[in-house]
Design a protein around this motif. Structure first.
Motif, mmCIF file in Angstrom:
data_model
loop_
_atom_site.group_PDB
_atom_site.id
_atom_site.type_symbol
_atom_site.label_atom_id
_atom_site.label_comp_id
_atom_site.label_asym_id
_atom_site.label_seq_id
_atom_site.Cartn_x
_atom_site.Cartn_y
_atom_site.Cartn_z
ATOM 1 N N SER A 1 0.820 -1.220 0.000
ATOM 2 C CA SER A 1 0.000 0.000 0.000
ATOM 3 C C SER A 1 0.851 1.266 0.000
ATOM 4 N N SER B 1 3.233 8.393 3.750
ATOM 5 C CA SER B 1 3.525 9.815 3.625
ATOM 6 C C SER B 1 4.895 9.980 2.978
ATOM 7 N N GLU C 1 -0.627 4.814 0.664
ATOM 8 C CA GLU C 1 -1.022 5.168 2.029
ATOM 9 C C GLU C 1 0.137 5.778 2.813
ATOM 10 N N ALA D 1 2.520 -0.470 6.781
ATOM 11 C CA ALA D 1 2.264 0.558 7.797
ATOM 12 C C ALA D 1 2.402 -0.058 9.191
#
Length: 275
Positions: A144, A149, A147, A216
């Motif tokens: 991902s 930053s 997603e 994440a």
């Protein structure tokens, strides 16, 4: 009280603003230094056997928050640039936007407005591989990436088409108070072969293989992807910290110099009056 120096409002503003800016830049410097300390505490790895061995020896075959540096490699087919020959990537963003001029009857001026922005995003699965490795079956899949930053896309194409006004455009402009100015077309890619550093949680897939996954973190820390090596990322933060430090000193010296100059000038005038 009459012996105290009396400064002009301009001097007071100069001294006060200089010390205020110095204090602000010192605060930013301290924040950046604290951030640097935390960044340097994060373990850094590359996709190699050493990372695989550490994961196999870790609880649940995962590391909660680490930095992984590697080269971007597509897991299958790559995305070809629509505008640049022989340019391939794994994330692609194409944006088209129109720029118009709108007449404001109150201010009697033309104002700019961006309308009809169209954006297309394409992605394919990709991994990080060890820099310098000619052939490697050890990879870290990036999970991902959109997603995460951090801005990691490179602009590979930008074209602006300026509008040509004809008779119909002039008539429309008079009726609606709007006129087209230009159309901007851009393409951004995360290119294959880009050096990337990811900050997040790393998991060993299957528990016994050599394929890992960067994702994440579950502890709330930021999932970050940056298009540079780990050393360059740290040096960029150090450069920002040094900038705030230099500005702190500069404005502090400026404020002190203005204050000392004003005191010296006031005392000189007092001495001449006493004579």
């Amino acid at each position: 009280m009459s012996d105290l120096p009396i400064f002009s409002p301009l001097v007071l503003i100069g001294v006060g603003s200089s010390f205020a800016f110095s204090g602000l830049f010192y605060h930013l410097y301290k924040e950046k230094k604290d951030e640097l300390v935390k960044l340097k505490e994060i373990p850094k790895f590359i996709p190699d056997q050493h990372l695989v061995r550490i994961l196999k020896a870790s609880p649940h075959r995962k590391l909660q928050y680490v930095a992984v540096e590697g080269l971007v490699q597509a897991d299958g087919e790559t995305l070809a640039s629509q505008f640049v020959p022989r340019c391939f990537g794994v994330i692609q963003k194409i944006a088209i936007e129109e720029h118009w001029k709108v007449w404001n009857n109150i201010t009697r001026t033309w104002n700019s407005r961006t309308t009809n922005r169209k954006e297309t995003n394409n992605t394919v699965p990709f991994s990080l591989v060890e820099p310098g490795a000619y052939i490697s079956d050890i990879t870290v899949k990036v999970h991902s990436p959109l997603e995460a930053s951090g801005w990691f896309l490179e602009r590979v194409h930008c074209r602006v088409k300026h509008a040509q006004e004809g008779l119909v455009d002039v008539l429309l402009e008079g009726l609606s108070g709007e006129r087209p100015m230009a159309q901007k077309e851009t393409e951004e890619l995360l290119r294959v072969g880009t050096t990337m550093t990811g900050f997040g949680e790393v998991v060993l897939e299957g528990g016994t293989g050599t394929t890992m996954r960067l994702q994440a973190p579950q502890d709330g820390r930021r999932y970050i992807l940056v298009p540079t090596d780990y050393k360059g990322f740290i040096e960029r933060h150090e450069g920002t910290a040094n900038l705030w430090k230099r500005l702190t000193v500069l404005f502090g010296i400026t404020g002190a110099s203005l204050l000392a100059g004003a005191v010296y000038s006031t005392m000189g005038k007092k001495d001449r009056r006493d004579k």
